[in-house]
Design an enzyme around this catalytic site. Sequence first.
Site, PDB file in Angstrom:
ATOM      1  N   HIS A  14       0.864  -1.183   0.000  1.00 53.49           N
ATOM      2  CA  HIS A  14       0.000   0.000   0.000  1.00 53.49           C
ATOM      3  C   HIS A  14       0.899   1.231   0.000  1.00 53.49           C
ATOM      4  O   HIS A  14       1.736   1.415   0.891  1.00 53.49           O
ATOM      5  CB  HIS A  14      -0.918  -0.002   1.223  1.00 53.49           C
ATOM      6  CG  HIS A  14      -2.003  -1.018   1.120  1.00 53.49           C
ATOM      7  ND1 HIS A  14      -2.481  -1.728   2.194  1.00 53.49           N
ATOM      8  CD2 HIS A  14      -2.716  -1.433   0.028  1.00 53.49           C
ATOM      9  CE1 HIS A  14      -3.444  -2.551   1.776  1.00 53.49           C
ATOM     10  NE2 HIS A  14      -3.601  -2.396   0.463  1.00 53.49           N
ATOM     11  N   GLU A  45       0.859  -4.867  10.908  1.00 55.08           N
ATOM     12  CA  GLU A  45       0.505  -3.443  10.824  1.00 55.08           C
ATOM     13  C   GLU A  45       1.408  -2.716  11.806  1.00 55.08           C
ATOM     14  O   GLU A  45       1.257  -2.852  13.023  1.00 55.08           O
ATOM     15  CB  GLU A  45      -0.964  -3.222  11.228  1.00 55.08           C
ATOM     16  CG  GLU A  45      -1.980  -3.894  10.331  1.00 55.08           C
ATOM     17  CD  GLU A  45      -2.247  -3.125   9.045  1.00 55.08           C
ATOM     18  OE1 GLU A  45      -1.683  -2.038   8.838  1.00 55.08           O
ATOM     19  OE2 GLU A  45      -3.040  -3.638   8.239  1.00 55.08           O
ATOM     20  N   GLU A  79       1.809   3.838   3.005  1.00 50.39           N
ATOM     21  CA  GLU A  79       2.282   3.309   4.295  1.00 50.39           C
ATOM     22  C   GLU A  79       3.808   3.340   4.322  1.00 50.39           C
ATOM     23  O   GLU A  79       4.476   2.314   4.308  1.00 50.39           O
ATOM     24  CB  GLU A  79       1.704   1.898   4.493  1.00 50.39           C
ATOM     25  CG  GLU A  79       0.175   1.936   4.525  1.00 50.39           C
ATOM     26  CD  GLU A  79      -0.515   0.581   4.358  1.00 50.39           C
ATOM     27  OE1 GLU A  79       0.171  -0.463   4.393  1.00 50.39           O
ATOM     28  OE2 GLU A  79      -1.753   0.567   4.182  1.00 50.39           O
ATOM     29  N   ARG A  90      -3.149   4.751  -2.181  1.00 55.08           N
ATOM     30  CA  ARG A  90      -3.012   3.405  -1.592  1.00 55.08           C
ATOM     31  C   ARG A  90      -2.810   2.323  -2.656  1.00 55.08           C
ATOM     32  O   ARG A  90      -2.019   1.403  -2.497  1.00 55.08           O
ATOM     33  CB  ARG A  90      -4.289   3.115  -0.812  1.00 55.08           C
ATOM     34  CG  ARG A  90      -4.535   1.667  -0.417  1.00 55.08           C
ATOM     35  CD  ARG A  90      -5.879   1.558   0.275  1.00 55.08           C
ATOM     36  NE  ARG A  90      -6.323   0.191   0.497  1.00 55.08           N
ATOM     37  CZ  ARG A  90      -6.157  -0.485   1.632  1.00 55.08           C
ATOM     38  NH1 ARG A  90      -5.521   0.063   2.642  1.00 55.08           N
ATOM     39  NH2 ARG A  90      -6.614  -1.715   1.759  1.00 55.08           N
ATOM     40  N   HIS A 113       2.594  -3.767   6.577  1.00 57.59           N
ATOM     41  CA  HIS A 113       1.724  -2.593   6.381  1.00 57.59           C
ATOM     42  C   HIS A 113       1.882  -1.635   7.558  1.00 57.59           C
ATOM     43  O   HIS A 113       2.571  -1.895   8.522  1.00 57.59           O
ATOM     44  CB  HIS A 113       0.248  -3.029   6.383  1.00 57.59           C
ATOM     45  CG  HIS A 113      -0.162  -3.920   5.269  1.00 57.59           C
ATOM     46  ND1 HIS A 113      -1.007  -3.510   4.260  1.00 57.59           N
ATOM     47  CD2 HIS A 113       0.111  -5.226   4.997  1.00 57.59           C
ATOM     48  CE1 HIS A 113      -1.228  -4.512   3.440  1.00 57.59           C
ATOM     49  NE2 HIS A 113      -0.557  -5.570   3.847  1.00 57.59           N
TER      50      HIS A 113
HETATM   51  O1  0X9 Z   1      -6.850  -3.652   4.697  1.00 58.72           O
HETATM   52  C1  0X9 Z   1      -5.717  -4.105   4.531  1.00 58.72           C
HETATM   53  O2  0X9 Z   1      -5.309  -4.498   3.445  1.00 58.72           O
HETATM   54  C2  0X9 Z   1      -4.767  -4.162   5.737  1.00 58.72           C
HETATM   55  N1  0X9 Z   1      -4.849  -2.943   6.494  1.00 58.72           N
HETATM   56  S1  0X9 Z   1      -4.304  -1.528   5.862  1.00 58.72           S
HETATM   57  O3  0X9 Z   1      -4.719  -0.452   6.722  1.00 58.72           O
HETATM   58  N2  0X9 Z   1      -2.713  -1.547   5.894  1.00 58.72           N
HETATM   59  O4  0X9 Z   1      -4.752  -1.411   4.531  1.00 58.72           O
HETATM   60  C3  0X9 Z   1      -5.153  -5.321   6.618  1.00 58.72           C
HETATM   61  C4  0X9 Z   1      -5.238  -6.624   5.936  1.00 58.72           C
HETATM   62  C5  0X9 Z   1      -5.768  -7.700   6.840  1.00 58.72           C
HETATM   63  N3  0X9 Z   1      -6.090  -8.879   6.107  1.00 58.72           N
HETATM   64  C6  0X9 Z   1      -5.176  -9.826   5.827  1.00 58.72           C
HETATM   65  N4  0X9 Z   1      -3.973  -9.748   6.307  1.00 58.72           N
HETATM   66  N5  0X9 Z   1      -5.511 -10.816   5.055  1.00 58.72           N
HETATM   67 ZN    ZN Z   2      -1.813  -1.609   4.109  1.00 56.22          ZN
END
Ligand code: 0X9
Ligand code: ZN
Length: 434
Positions: free
Chosen positions: A192, A394, A195, A250, A319
Amino acid sequence: MVVVVALLLVCAAIASAVPVPTHVRFDGHQVLRITPQTEVQEKALQDLRWNHTVANGLDWWLEPSYVGRRADVRVPPSAMSFVDSFLSAAGMSSSVMIANLQALVEGERSQLKAAKADRKVGRGFNLDEYHELDEILNYLELLPVEYPGLVTLLPIGKSYEGRQILAVKISTGASNTSNLAKPAFWIDGGIHAREWISPATVLYILTELLAQYGSDPVVTKVVNELDIYILPVFNVDGYVYTWETNRMWRKTRSPNRGSTCVGTDPNRNFDNHWGEVGASGDPCDETFYGPSAFSEVETRAVSDYLKRIPNLSAYYNIHSYSQLYLSPWGWTPNRPPNYPEHMDLMTKSVAALKGIYGTDYEFGPSSTTIYPTSGGTDDWTYGNLNVVHSYCIELRDTGKYGFLLPVDQILPTGSETFAAIKVAMEYILPQRRV
Ligand code: 0X9
Ligand code: ZN
């Protein structure tokens, strides 16, 4: 004189033909935090998320999930009164996390300018700064020269806009104790674009693995016993776009048929339960899953590469933000077969992270710990490639600065995350010592 004037005119003509990138502004944009307290409020927030987001230009920095769980949303001034009345109709309140995003973006930009001026006088590549893509690629290209026999460059493919997707492999060579390839450990950052702490942290990990090889016993052991693959910037086009045009970008940068909105969310574009929960079919949504699974040249390139890595044993997708350590599944709240091992590794890894500066991380399966998503990288490596240890991290913070994490947090984030990753690396070794 005539010649000089003519030259000036030619220069002016060239200058006016070359478009100067203008930055998207965020004057008066606020980031609001909303925490639903009841199931009715949870439903109302989901309604705001999935039925009113695109029309109002909302941008969810942290998607809504469950009762008692916070959600963060960037609201442009034009949508403020709509959001206010929507929330009060549902009996919900919000708190302001960022009062004027433009001020934060400008603060970051002046800091970057100062850092760049410093670099001109020869400070080289610094891990305590955010770097443009070119600088990162130049840095990676020098590593095989600095560490011959240890680092090789892996050209994974080209992005939609033709940029290199460049990874590096750290390996001391083939295993001499078995015919099987060494366990492979993959880390990618920057899927993304906005980030920024993600590529910065992945570069920190890469650098420290190399710098501490031969002196630190754990680093020496994991580097000797694993093949380590590191891709600092997955979504290269998006990353460049955040530097040049829109700090809040993003997705990828590929156009969408029948829409003026650009880009697909690469973390919804993988071929595992593609197009299901927690993803959007609207090209204008930040979680657009794309016209088909692996529609994006970047997700195709990375997934094709991952398929060919022998003995791939761990996959990390880095992320920000929220300080969470997530395991499969994203697409279902059901526990996967390796749930106990996931929890064991995460417990140990998060403890090591906390041991550095006391930073708290929550951990658990994605679907229930953050929110449900489908088409995610880690669900695909786990479900389709059988990579047992597939995780999503994250990084910092918990929302004070969100994606605009100040530079003075780059090194602390790097060192605590490195501690977590070292534990994970040791954990997956054939003769586990953890
Ligand atoms: O939404 C996302 O892609 C991730 N959060 S972000 O704020 N960095 O965009 C979390 C993804 C969670 N799902 C998996 N890891 N499969
Ligand atoms: Zn992300």
